[in-house]
Design an enzyme around this catalytic site. Structure first.
Site, short mmCIF file in Angstrom:
data_model
loop_
_atom_site.label_atom_id
_atom_site.label_comp_id
_atom_site.label_asym_id
_atom_site.label_seq_id
_atom_site.Cartn_x
_atom_site.Cartn_y
_atom_site.Cartn_z
N LYS A 71 0.80 -1.24 0.00
CA LYS A 71 0.00 0.00 0.00
C LYS A 71 0.83 1.29 0.00
O LYS A 71 0.38 2.31 -0.51
CB LYS A 71 -0.96 0.02 1.19
CG LYS A 71 -2.16 -0.90 1.03
CD LYS A 71 -3.15 -0.66 2.16
CE LYS A 71 -4.27 -1.67 2.10
NZ LYS A 71 -5.32 -1.37 3.09
N ASP A 107 -9.93 3.29 1.69
CA ASP A 107 -10.08 2.70 3.04
C ASP A 107 -10.78 3.67 3.98
O ASP A 107 -11.61 3.26 4.80
CB ASP A 107 -8.71 2.32 3.62
CG ASP A 107 -8.15 1.06 2.98
OD1 ASP A 107 -8.95 0.21 2.55
OD2 ASP A 107 -6.91 0.93 2.92
#
Ligand code: ATR
Length: 271
Positions: A71, A107
């Site tokens: 990420k 997210d």
């Protein structure tokens, strides 16, 4: 759901990926929306990330999700990074526009939309446990929606650094003894592979809502919170809403989130 010469692909890159619920969840959403797009997993070890991105540029993918351990690292290889993803410091969604790859973070949207299923966030007193990667997205989302936030972490300096950067309060985990509020969130990894729990019943009963970002199981944190009288929100809704935001970036359409939730839940039970 068939595959033909017009089928386009989305995928997940990470390592490991074999227990992911995202293929079941996204494919259910593509099918419901009548889109000829399929979603599959690619295990990409850290050393092969740059090669994987180079391949993605030429294979005509619609987009990707990015998971552990890529990420942060993936940001080096992208052509454009959305300012919010840049601020959070992590990218979990790629949008491919021909050879050009853009990076986003959904997210944080997942976290706030999971909580917004049960409450408005503006003005709510929130305590966030954890100051790692997962906590950064949640903290950004809560503050963006106007919540009042205290970040508590085992390593207090990490909570302080994050709170300074985002403009909120911080402390060590011991401070939970004396805190009350509307919402408590577990964004630590405690409970992920064990029955350990980051907070006790006497602490959780001072909150109305408890949310755990861990999504692959029934966590002890949420069981204790439930026994303490909290309304609970499980991490699977965060998975669903981050996936729904990615779906929207890829297709321009809003997916059917209840269908995504039941497909993801079923996939988790099977894996
Ligand atoms: P993730 O990407 O899942 O957020 P991470 O960035 O490694 O993973 O962060 C893990 C978080 O869980 C951190 O807040 C960590 O606290 P420290 O910063 O003190 O390491 C927290 N954590 C992990 N194990 C813990 C434990 N046994 N007790 C309390 N907090 C723990």
């Amino acid at each position: 759901m068939g595959i033909d010469s017009k089928t386009r692909l989305c995928g997940l890159i990470g390592d490991p990926v074999e227990h992911s619920a995202s293929p079941a969840m996204q494919n259910a959403a593509f099918e419901k929306a009548g889109l000829n797009i399929r979603y599959i997993c690619f295990r990409v070890p850290a050393k092969q990330l740059s090669d994987a991105i180079r391949s993605i540029r030429v294979l005509g993918f619609v987009g990707f999700n990015v998971t552990v351990p890529h990420k942060q690292e993936v940001m080096r290889f992208l052509d454009r990074i959305d300012p919010v993803a840049y601020k959070i410091g992590a990218v979990n969604t790629l949008v491919c526009r021909g050879p050009v790859i853009e990076g986003y973070n959904t997210d944080w949207v997942g976290a706030v939309e999971a909580l917004e299923r049960v409450t408005l966030l503006k003005g709510k007193k929130c305590v966030l446990l954890g100051a790692g990667g997962a906590a950064r997205g949640v903290a950004y989302g809560l503050l963006k929606r106007g919540a009042e936030l205290v970040i508590l972490n085992r390593t207090q300096e990490k909570a302080e650094t994050l709170a300074e950067e985002f403009g909120c309060k911080s402390g060590g985990l011991a401070e939970l003894e004396s805190l009350k509020g509307d919402i408590i969130i577990n964004a630590t990894s405690v409970g992920l592979d064990s029955e350990d729990c980051i907070a006790g019943k006497s602490q959780l009963e001072h909150f109305k809502i408890a949310f755990d970002v861990i999504y692959n199981k029934d966590t002890r944190f949420l069981r204790i919170a439930n026994a303490a009288g909290c309304r609970t929100v499980d991490g699977l809704w965060m998975l669903v809403h981050q996936g729904a935001a990615a779906f929207e970036l890829w297709t321009g359409k809003k997916p059917d989130t209840p269908i995504m939730y039941s497909a993801a839940k079923k996939a988790i039970r099977v894996s």
